[in-house]
Motif scaffolding. Structure first.
Motif, PDB file in Angstrom:
ATOM      1  N   CYS A  62     -10.607  -2.143  -0.741  1.00  0.00           N
ATOM      2  CA  CYS A  62     -11.154  -2.469   0.580  1.00  0.00           C
ATOM      3  C   CYS A  62     -12.664  -2.256   0.617  1.00  0.00           C
TER       4      CYS A  62
ATOM      5  N   ALA B  36      -7.041   2.537  -0.447  1.00  0.00           N
ATOM      6  CA  ALA B  36      -7.592   1.438   0.344  1.00  0.00           C
ATOM      7  C   ALA B  36      -7.072   1.477   1.773  1.00  0.00           C
TER       8      ALA B  36
ATOM      9  N   THR C  67       0.840  -1.188   0.000  1.00  0.00           N
ATOM     10  CA  THR C  67       0.000   0.000   0.000  1.00  0.00           C
ATOM     11  C   THR C  67       0.880   1.245   0.000  1.00  0.00           C
TER      12      THR C  67
ATOM     13  N   ASN D 278      -4.972  -3.149  -8.030  1.00  0.00           N
ATOM     14  CA  ASN D 278      -6.195  -2.374  -7.802  1.00  0.00           C
ATOM     15  C   ASN D 278      -6.097  -1.060  -8.572  1.00  0.00           C
TER      16      ASN D 278
ATOM     17  N   LEU E 147      -8.742  -5.032   4.335  1.00  0.00           N
ATOM     18  CA  LEU E 147      -8.214  -5.979   3.359  1.00  0.00           C
ATOM     19  C   LEU E 147      -7.550  -7.159   4.062  1.00  0.00           C
TER      20      LEU E 147
ATOM     21  N   THR F 133      -2.449  -2.247  -3.763  1.00  0.00           N
ATOM     22  CA  THR F 133      -3.686  -1.491  -3.584  1.00  0.00           C
ATOM     23  C   THR F 133      -3.598  -0.153  -4.302  1.00  0.00           C
TER      24      THR F 133
END
Length: 354
Positions: free
Chosen positions: A73, A105, A11, A39, A110, A101
């Motif tokens: 998420c 998110a 992330t 994502n 997650l 991600t």
């Protein structure tokens, strides 16, 4: 955890260098079968396309799954869990799953999803990696261009949390097992030391810090932490609780307001470019003239067989050649332009396509 396939969650905000980190990891995987869940959303799946067909040995299109329906998420049941199940059901399942991600998110929901009965016995969270733009954070920003993150936020119709960037950043740090101080080479040694010291004071004991240039972190460092984060949620609790309960039968993904009319995205297509330096300057000038927030895409340069990747966040334009052009890409340049609503599509297209 024995017998479970490990998964790493990566992330970090837009522009921090997540995709560059993943590319470096793939190029140095040494035969390890890594499947990716990306994502990405928008008109042109740049991040997914950077990794699909990337020419890296062992990385095929089937190893890359794009979730383009919005913030990961917020679409756990609809998109994420089915994507994991699909990878696990393959005849030749991956050795490791990496989830990149969108940066919007919240990592905790997650990680929590790995306790769902459908996947809990088959996969475990090896670790959570948060990528930080060291240069931007040292300057007092969470990303190089925070307005571009607002564009990303507004483009996601499925996003059901309006977490301020400061709080989202705190949640990313609170969930991390490893924090990558990317672009640390743009700081002095003392500045990097001060930045790391400040971050260490606000995270859990034992969180690893790694300094990186252009996402160059070895897979041996990123993968194989063996944390089992889904069993350790109490230690990485959300600092701020702005995420809605997905188990609520009456939950409506569309109850929130994002102000979607405030931003626009469109695509510019043109032919081969002749010179990288002059085209980069044209992009930079077009960004300055039209207050463009984000621009990304691909180009062919002259007769070169390699594809040029173009990414701009605010006035900073980065380019590099990543792989051979496909037959469909030859002779083409495709760019996605993101900015405030009402900007002059015709003028931008003319500036970039002439």
């Amino acid at each position: 955890m024995a017998g479970k396939i490990p998964a790493t969650v990566i992330t970090g905000f837009l522009g921090a260098g997540k995709t560059t980190l993943v590319q470096h990891m793939l190029r140095n995987a040494n035969g390890k079968r890594i499947a990716l869940i990306i994502n990405e959303f928008g008109d042109l799946g740049i991040d997914g396309d950077l990794l699909k067909g990337c020419g890296i040995e062992g990385c095929t299109d089937d190893d890359v799954v794009e979730l383009s329906n919005g913030c990961i998420c917020c679409t756990v049941a609809e998109d994420f869990v089915p994507a994991i199940e699909k990878l696990l059901a393959r005849d030749n399942p991956p050795d490791h799953i990496v989830i990149e991600t969108s940066g919007l998110a919240l990592p905790q929901p997650l990680v929590r999803a790995f306790n769902w009965p459908e996947i809990r016995s088959k996969v475990t969270v090896d670790g959570v990696v948060t990528v930080v733009d060291s240069e931007a954070l040292h300057a007092g920003r969470f990303a190089h261009n925070e307005a571009a993150i607002d564009v990303q936020r507004s483009a996601d119709d499925m996003l059901d949390h309006e977490t301020p960037l400061s709080e989202l950043f705190e949640d990313q740090l609170a969930c991390a097992d490893m924090i990558i101080l990317n672009k640390a080479d743009l700081l002095s040694a003392k500045q990097a030391d001060d930045l790391e010291t400040g971050l260490r004071s606000g995270v859990r004991s034992g969180v690893q810090f790694v300094r990186a240039e252009m996402g160059a972190v070895s897979p041996q460092t990123l993968l194989g932490m063996g944390i089992g984060a889904e069993d350790d949620l109490s230690a990485r609790h959300e600092v701020h609780h702005h995420h809605h309960d997905h188990d609520d039968e009456d939950h409506d993904h569309h109850h929130h307001e994002h102000g979607h009319d405030e931003f626009e995205t469109f695509q510019v297509s043109r032919g081969v470019i002749d010179d990288v330096e002059s085209f980069v300057e044209r992009i930079a000038q077009t960004i300055r003239d039209n207050d463009i927030l984000r621009l990304k895409g691909f180009a062919q340069v002259g007769n070169k067989p390699m594809r040029l990747v173009i990414q701009a966040v605010g006035p900073r334009v980065d380019t590099y050649f990543d792989r051979p052009l496909t037959a469909e890409e030859k002779g083409k340049t495709n760019l996605v332009v993101i900015g405030q609503a009402g900007f002059d599509h015709a003028a931008i297209t003319k500036a970039l396509a002439d």
